[in-house]
Scaffold this motif. Structure first.
Motif, PDB file in Angstrom:
ATOM      1  N   GLY A  36       0.788  -1.227   0.000  1.00 47.92           N
ATOM      2  CA  GLY A  36       0.000   0.000   0.000  1.00 47.92           C
ATOM      3  C   GLY A  36       0.820   1.276   0.000  1.00 47.92           C
ATOM      4  N   SER A  37       2.159   1.160  -0.056  1.00 44.34           N
ATOM      5  CA  SER A  37       2.990   2.364   0.017  1.00 44.34           C
ATOM      6  C   SER A  37       3.089   3.090  -1.322  1.00 44.34           C
ATOM      7  CB  SER A  37       4.393   2.014   0.536  1.00 44.34           C
ATOM      8  OG  SER A  37       5.000   1.027  -0.259  1.00 44.34           O
ATOM      9  N   GLY A  38       2.589   2.465  -2.403  1.00 44.35           N
ATOM     10  CA  GLY A  38       2.568   3.151  -3.696  1.00 44.35           C
ATOM     11  C   GLY A  38       3.576   2.624  -4.703  1.00 44.35           C
ATOM     12  N   LYS A  39       4.190   1.474  -4.420  1.00 44.28           N
ATOM     13  CA  LYS A  39       5.245   0.945  -5.298  1.00 44.28           C
ATOM     14  C   LYS A  39       4.694   0.611  -6.694  1.00 44.28           C
ATOM     15  CE  LYS A  39       6.051  -2.555  -2.556  1.00 44.28           C
ATOM     16  NZ  LYS A  39       4.930  -2.350  -1.615  1.00 44.28           N
ATOM     17  N   SER A  40       3.566  -0.110  -6.736  1.00 41.99           N
ATOM     18  CA  SER A  40       3.003  -0.470  -8.043  1.00 41.99           C
ATOM     19  C   SER A  40       2.534   0.771  -8.785  1.00 41.99           C
ATOM     20  CB  SER A  40       1.824  -1.436  -7.871  1.00 41.99           C
ATOM     21  OG  SER A  40       2.263  -2.668  -7.356  1.00 41.99           O
ATOM     22  N   THR A  41       1.932   1.697  -8.059  1.00 45.31           N
ATOM     23  CA  THR A  41       1.471   2.934  -8.695  1.00 45.31           C
ATOM     24  C   THR A  41       2.652   3.689  -9.298  1.00 45.31           C
ATOM     25  OG1 THR A  41      -0.354   3.042  -7.120  1.00 45.31           O
ATOM     26  CG2 THR A  41       0.163   5.063  -8.316  1.00 45.31           C
ATOM     27  N   VAL A  46       5.458   5.252 -14.240  1.00 44.79           N
ATOM     28  CA  VAL A  46       6.689   5.308 -15.026  1.00 44.79           C
ATOM     29  C   VAL A  46       6.439   4.878 -16.473  1.00 44.79           C
ATOM     30  CG1 VAL A  46       8.909   4.115 -15.318  1.00 44.79           C
ATOM     31  CG2 VAL A  46       8.355   5.194 -13.136  1.00 44.79           C
ATOM     32  N   ASN A  47       5.550   3.900 -16.684  1.00 42.32           N
ATOM     33  CA  ASN A  47       5.270   3.565 -18.094  1.00 42.32           C
ATOM     34  C   ASN A  47       3.879   4.042 -18.526  1.00 42.32           C
ATOM     35  OD1 ASN A  47       3.590   1.708 -17.000  1.00 42.32           O
ATOM     36  ND2 ASN A  47       4.499  -0.072 -17.981  1.00 42.32           N
ATOM     37  N   LEU A  48       3.341   4.964 -17.747  1.00 41.36           N
ATOM     38  CA  LEU A  48       2.091   5.649 -18.097  1.00 41.36           C
ATOM     39  C   LEU A  48       0.901   4.711 -18.262  1.00 41.36           C
ATOM     40  CD1 LEU A  48       3.021   8.710 -20.290  1.00 41.36           C
ATOM     41  CD2 LEU A  48       3.168   8.394 -17.839  1.00 41.36           C
ATOM     42  N   LEU A  49       0.919   3.593 -17.548  1.00 42.24           N
ATOM     43  CA  LEU A  49      -0.321   2.842 -17.381  1.00 42.24           C
ATOM     44  C   LEU A  49      -1.268   3.656 -16.505  1.00 42.24           C
ATOM     45  CD1 LEU A  49       0.938  -0.821 -16.822  1.00 42.24           C
ATOM     46  CD2 LEU A  49      -0.296   0.064 -18.798  1.00 42.24           C
ATOM     47  N   GLU A  50      -0.694   4.497 -15.647  1.00 46.10           N
ATOM     48  CA  GLU A  50      -1.470   5.486 -14.894  1.00 46.10           C
ATOM     49  C   GLU A  50      -0.975   6.868 -15.300  1.00 46.10           C
ATOM     50  OE1 GLU A  50      -3.940   4.819 -13.026  1.00 46.10           O
ATOM     51  OE2 GLU A  50      -3.617   2.782 -12.247  1.00 46.10           O
TER      52      GLU A  50
END
Ligand code: ADP
Ligand code: MG
Length: 239
Positions: A36-41, A46-50
């Motif tokens: 939940g610390s934001g690693k996946s986000t 970084v590759n603009l999936l978000e």
């Protein structure tokens, strides 16, 4: 890869609260931190999936966050490997490796197969090229997913907990492939809970908590001699 002032919110929830970091060519950066610390986000920004809420992401001088940039062109320069292997179940291993090469890069069938086979050899799954994903172990599937990403010949590889879904006895094979890539000079950003991998392979370790980078530095310091209480608390739970 240069990230500056990166913020990401989902509605009211601010997940990334101002992230700055750089990954230099050939560098291996491991990102650690609690769930939940934001690693996946962070990886997905970084590759603009978000789409970042604020801040910039640049790859080799190309600003990905510039609205005039063709995001599909930039994204193909970045390989991504997820916790779930995300192979196409209805395609053979070799076809999983060739489909994006042909559709996205316009390679011929023969060229895509040649490059795909070379990358299957690299990850040690050559003998399975005609098998379907369901016929492989999780470790083999993940190595195929790595080979698929490598077949696009990316400048940067992102790994999001690539061994978390694997049975313990299969983790080592996948880490060995990643270690070899690192030795070959691949630029890599790896979210992982494998502290021995981070300690041995990372040039730099980034510890995230609550959407910020709490500390970063060589593994001997961040894992071996952490400066912050939050890092020490996290490490005492995972080591
Ligand atoms: P980590 O990978 O470190 O476990 P994540 O980046 O997955 O953390 O998630 C960080 C926070 O963001 C969590 O609270 C999660 O629920 C939230 N979050 C992630 N993705 C979304 C989304 N698409 N919509 C809403 N909240 C999200
Ligand atoms: Mg995650």
């Amino acid at each position: 890869m240069r990230v500056e002032g990166l913020h990401k919110s989902f509605g009211e929830l601010e997940v990334l609260k101002g992230i700055d970091f750089t990954v230099r060519p050939g560098e291996v950066v491991c990102v650690i931190g609690p769930s939940g610390s934001g690693k996946s986000t962070l990886l997905r920004c970084v590759n603009l999936l978000e789409e970042p809420t604020a801040g910039t992401v640049a790859l080799s001088g190309t600003e990905l966050t510039d609205p005039d940039v063709d995001i599909d062109r930039v994204r193909r320069r970045i390989g991504m490997v997820f916790q779930s292997f995300n192979l196409f179940p209805h395609l053979s291993v070799l076809d999983n490796l060739t489909i994006a090469q042909r559709r996205v890069l316009g390679r011929t069938k023969d060229e895509a197969r040649r490059i795909g086979r070379a990358n299957l050899r690299r990850v040690g799954v050559s003998e399975k090229e005609s098998a379907y994903p369901a016929q492989l172990s999780g470790g083999q599937q993940q190595r195929v997913a790595i080979a698929r990403a490598l077949s696009m010949e990316p400048e940067l590889m992102l790994f999001d907990e690539p061994t978390s879904a694997l049975d313990p006895e299969l983790v080592g094979d996948v880490l060995a492939v990643m270690r070899r890539l690192a030795d070959e000079g691949m630029t890599m950003m790896v979210v992982t809970h494998e502290m021995s991998f981070a300690r041995e392979v990372a040039d730099r370790v980034v510890f995230m908590d609550g959407g910020v980078i709490v500390e970063e530095g060589p593994p001997t310091r961040v894992i071996g001699d952490p400066q912050h209480q939050r890092t020490r608390t996290f490490l005492s739970r995972v080591l």
